[in-house]
Design a protein around this motif. Structure first.
Motif, short mmCIF file in Angstrom:
data_model
loop_
_atom_site.label_atom_id
_atom_site.label_comp_id
_atom_site.label_asym_id
_atom_site.label_seq_id
_atom_site.Cartn_x
_atom_site.Cartn_y
_atom_site.Cartn_z
N TRP A 161 0.82 -1.21 0.00
CA TRP A 161 0.00 0.00 0.00
C TRP A 161 0.86 1.26 0.00
O TRP A 161 0.60 2.20 -0.76
N VAL A 162 1.87 1.29 0.84
CA VAL A 162 2.72 2.48 0.92
C VAL A 162 3.47 2.70 -0.39
O VAL A 162 3.61 3.84 -0.85
N THR A 163 3.90 1.62 -1.03
CA THR A 163 4.61 1.73 -2.31
C THR A 163 3.72 2.33 -3.39
O THR A 163 4.16 3.20 -4.15
N HIS A 164 2.49 1.88 -3.44
CA HIS A 164 1.59 2.29 -4.53
C HIS A 164 0.69 3.47 -4.18
O HIS A 164 0.08 4.06 -5.08
N HIS A 165 0.57 3.78 -2.91
CA HIS A 165 -0.22 4.93 -2.45
C HIS A 165 0.55 5.64 -1.33
O HIS A 165 0.20 5.51 -0.15
N PRO A 166 1.59 6.38 -1.69
CA PRO A 166 2.43 7.02 -0.66
C PRO A 166 1.64 7.93 0.29
O PRO A 166 2.10 8.20 1.39
N SER A 167 0.47 8.37 -0.12
CA SER A 167 -0.33 9.25 0.74
C SER A 167 -0.80 8.53 2.01
O SER A 167 -1.19 9.18 2.98
N CYS A 168 -0.73 7.21 2.02
CA CYS A 168 -1.13 6.46 3.21
C CYS A 168 0.05 6.17 4.13
O CYS A 168 -0.10 5.52 5.16
N SER A 169 1.22 6.68 3.79
CA SER A 169 2.45 6.36 4.51
C SER A 169 2.38 6.69 6.00
O SER A 169 2.74 5.87 6.85
#
Length: 182
Positions: free
Chosen positions: A121-129
């Motif tokens: 998830w973090v790789t493909h949606h950095p906004s959720c980091s």
């Protein structure tokens, strides 16, 4: 693969926690009333002073909080794992679904929550980091609770059940098309 449809949702777990806290509060008041009236009390309470009764119920609340936190984190894990398997089965074209299919070829259902699912998830949606980072930190609480609390945890902060719920809710708010949390 079929999924267990009757597992409790986060909102049900939160309500259960509130209901159980109210029951503990009611029980404590009832016991204190029995003591004040010099009436018989349950054997577990026999001989306790009002201060010792207060400590007894404080301990009960602490255990209830631990159980609620563990249940919320377990439900969050279930939501993430069901999402993983659903994305693999649906064969979606989004980047997370594609990454999950590749991961499934290598690991099948033996994926790690932190290392595989959250990292994808973090790789493909950095906004959720940031939300994923907070959730990862809360997973230390889950590990400590689930493995019997035999060591002194290094959690970095205290976690009330509402904190755990808020952390998980913040994560799911950042993950597009993940359902089943509320």
């Amino acid at each position: 693969m079929s999924f267990f449809a009757e597992r409790p949702r986060a909102s049900q777990l939160r309500q259960w926690h509130f209901d159980m806290l109210a029951a503990v509060d009611d029980r404590e008041l009832n016991i204190l009333d029995l003591i004040a009236q010099h009436l018989p009390v349950p054997v577990a309470i026999l001989g306790m002073t009002p201060d010792e009764v207060a400590i007894h119920f404080q301990d009960a609340r602490r255990e209830l909080d631990a159980a609620a936190s563990l249940l919320v984190l377990a439900e969050a894990e279930a939501v993430l794992r069901v999402d993983y398997l659903s994305r693999v089965q649906r064969k979606g074209k989004d980047t997370v679904s594609r990454a999950y299919r590749e991961l499934h070829k290598e690991k099948g259902t033996r994926v790690k929550l932190d290392r595989h699912l959250l990292t994808t998830w973090v790789t493909h949606h950095p906004s959720c980091s940031s939300a994923a980072s907070d959730f990862r930190a809360a997973l230390n609480l889950r590990h400590w609770l689930a493995h019997g609390r035999y060591w002194t945890p290094k959690l970095g902060r205290d976690y009330a059940p509402q904190d755990v719920f808020d952390i998980a809710a913040r994560l799911f708010a950042k993950l597009p098309e993940v359902t089943g949390w509320i």
